[in-house]
Design an enzyme around this catalytic site. Structure first.
Site, PDB file in Angstrom:
ATOM      1  CG  HIS A  38      54.739  32.303 145.099  1.00  7.39           C
ATOM      2  ND1 HIS A  38      55.633  31.558 144.219  1.00  7.39           N
ATOM      3  CD2 HIS A  38      53.367  32.347 144.822  1.00  7.39           C
ATOM      4  CE1 HIS A  38      55.097  30.629 143.593  1.00  7.39           C
ATOM      5  NE2 HIS A  38      53.591  31.193 143.817  1.00  7.39           N
TER       6      HIS A  38
ATOM      7  CG  ASP B 117      14.782   7.796 125.644  1.00  7.50           C
ATOM      8  OD1 ASP B 117      15.581   8.818 126.449  1.00  7.50           O
ATOM      9  OD2 ASP B 117      14.486   6.365 125.529  1.00  7.50           O
TER      10      ASP B 117
ATOM     11  CG  HIS C 163      17.659   1.167 126.220  1.00  6.25           C
ATOM     12  ND1 HIS C 163      18.316   1.835 124.621  1.00  6.25           N
ATOM     13  CD2 HIS C 163      17.436   2.059 126.682  1.00  6.25           C
ATOM     14  CE1 HIS C 163      17.709   2.911 124.536  1.00  6.25           C
ATOM     15  NE2 HIS C 163      16.985   3.416 125.511  1.00  6.25           N
TER      16      HIS C 163
ATOM     17  CD  GLN D 100      15.194   4.263 129.345  1.00  8.88           C
ATOM     18  OE1 GLN D 100      16.438   3.876 129.019  1.00  8.88           O
ATOM     19  NE2 GLN D 100      14.434   3.767 128.726  1.00  8.88           N
TER      20      GLN D 100
ATOM     21  CD  GLU E 113      20.317   7.104 131.283  1.00  5.43           C
ATOM     22  OE1 GLU E 113      20.808   7.031 130.725  1.00  5.43           O
ATOM     23  OE2 GLU E 113      19.676   5.326 131.919  1.00  5.43           O
TER      24      GLU E 113
END
Length: 427
Positions: A419, A360, A260, A257, A326
């Protein structure tokens, strides 16, 4: 950064860690608002002007849409083994998401009233795909497959084509899941076109998919006119590991990760200081071998963290829930037991043979997940993202006779006499 549970000042340090901002997005809201207003007012003219300015591509109403022939040629240019992997991924993602289809239900209560709900898909979904040669075909599958499974009839893809180029695998992925309405547009102008429509692009009901700061800001600004999936931040991974895990595997997972983005975050929680030391050494060693070593190195240096706890089963769960990552890997002897103690994570990967990276691409669950601690209150993309629930009620005279007076009293208490009258006249 290194933290030890129970050390002096831990709570203050941990709170500061949670609140630290990992990216410095430029304030683009004003620019994006202007672009959206321009596209709303001037349609294709504005859309084509922005595309020429930002992507150096001259578009017309005839060339804006990618043709079937272009899609066919793109598929032919891809390697067979890569296409086979793409199709296998699509099959597994579809099989997983088919299990998510929610059930509609109808039932009668004791008054004879008929109550229930039904789930129906949106009519049209817009999928935004970042452009250029670094685009990710896996994201096309992850965004489009659940829409298909949900029953969305019209799926539109917007992908910028800088200098006229679109990654062939992106078009192959679109072909794999049956998307043929593809437009070579990107940025905030593409989001505006999908939301409000132009002569060339009909509007959609929901927009999904990642993008840069301009795309994220545009999605925020059109929300309400259309639905959006989420505003994604930098990628995150949290690995909980004990000494049954392999340090070299954990190190590689942390870096998966980190590569990235420089703003990505990789975290290790373990109950062994010696194990943590081994992992950190492996990280430094393996950084030298990565194609994106500079990015991963800066991410690990600035945002990486190691937490030492007394016992992973007793202590890790509370820390994980506060971080709400995440991606969460549980590389421990009994991952299912530990998983029961954790509530907040976008997606969980159990055991030493389940690296997050398999999720992924080909695992089956979706990789579009909540970031920046939003897993505390939101879920990843799924079939439900493309559906909405409509409630249904059918009363009988018996129903109104039994509960109508209570409704009248509540309406009158709120000062809503019409109402009350609409119910009373039926009693």
């Amino acid at each position: 950064m290194r933290f030890e549970l129970g050390e002096s000042g831990f709570e203050e340090k941990f709170t500061a860690f949670l609140s630290a901002k990992r990216e410095n997005d430029a304030d683009v809201n004003g620019t994006v608002a202007q672009i959206i207003a321009d596209v709303r007012k001037n349609g294709d003219t504005a859309l084509f002007d922005y595309t020429k300015r930002f992507d150096q591509v001259e578009l017309t109403s005839q060339s804006i849409r990618v043709s079937e022939k272009e899609i066919e040629e793109a598929v032919k240019s891809c390697k067979k083994e890569t296409l086979d992997a793409l199709y296998l991924a699509a099959e597994r993602i579809e099989a997983f998401h088919e299990k998510q289809i929610p059930e509609s239900r109808m039932f009668n209560d004791e008054t004879g009233a008929l109550l229930g709900w039904r789930w129906t898909p949106v009519f049209a979904a817009g999928l935004y795909v970042p452009g250029g040669t670094a685009a990710y075909p896996s994201s096309v599958l992850m965004n489009a497959v659940p829409a298909k499974v949900a029953g969305v009839k019209r799926i539109v893809m917007a992908v910028p084509a800088p200098q006229g180029k679109i990654n062939p695998l992106v078009l192959a992925a679109a072909d794999c899941v049956g998307i043929d309405e593809i437009y070579r547009i990107g940025g905030a102008q593409a989001i505006a076109a999908l939301a409000y429509g132009t002569d060339s692009v009909k509007p959609v009901d929901i927009i999904v998919g990642p993008g840069n700061a301009y795309v994220a800001a545009a999605k925020r600004q059109v929300f309400g006119k259309v639905g959006i999936d989420m505003i994604a931040g930098p990628s995150e991974i949290l690995v909980v590991a004990d000494e049954t895990a392999k340090p070299e595997w954990v190190a590689t997972d942390l870096l998966s990760q980190a590569e990235h983005d420089k703003s990505a975050q990789s975290i290790l929680i373990t109950d062994s200081a010696a194990f943590a030391d081994k992992v950190c050494k492996e990280v430094e060693k393996r950084l030298e071998t990565l194609s994106r070593s500079e990015i991963a190195g800066e991410s690990w240096k600035n945002n990486g963290a190691v937490f030492i706890v007394r016992n992973v089963y007793e202590d890790a769960g509370a820390l994980v829930d506060r971080i709400a990552p995440e991606h969460l890997e549980l590389c421990v002897e009994n991952p299912q037991e530990l998983c029961k103690r954790i509530h907040h994570a976008g997606s969980v990967f159990l055991g030493n043979f389940t690296p997050e990276a398999v999720g992924d691409y080909i695992g089956g669950p979706n990789h579009v997940l909540p970031t920046a601690r939003s897993a505390r209150f939101s879920s990843g993309l799924g079939v439900h993202s493309f559906m909405k629930r409509t409630t249904i009620l059918s009363c009988t005279q018996k129903t109104l006779d039994e509960v109508g007076n209570a409704a009248v009293l509540l309406a009158e208490a709120e000062g809503l006499t019409a109402h009350a009258a609409s119910i009373r006249c039926r009693l």
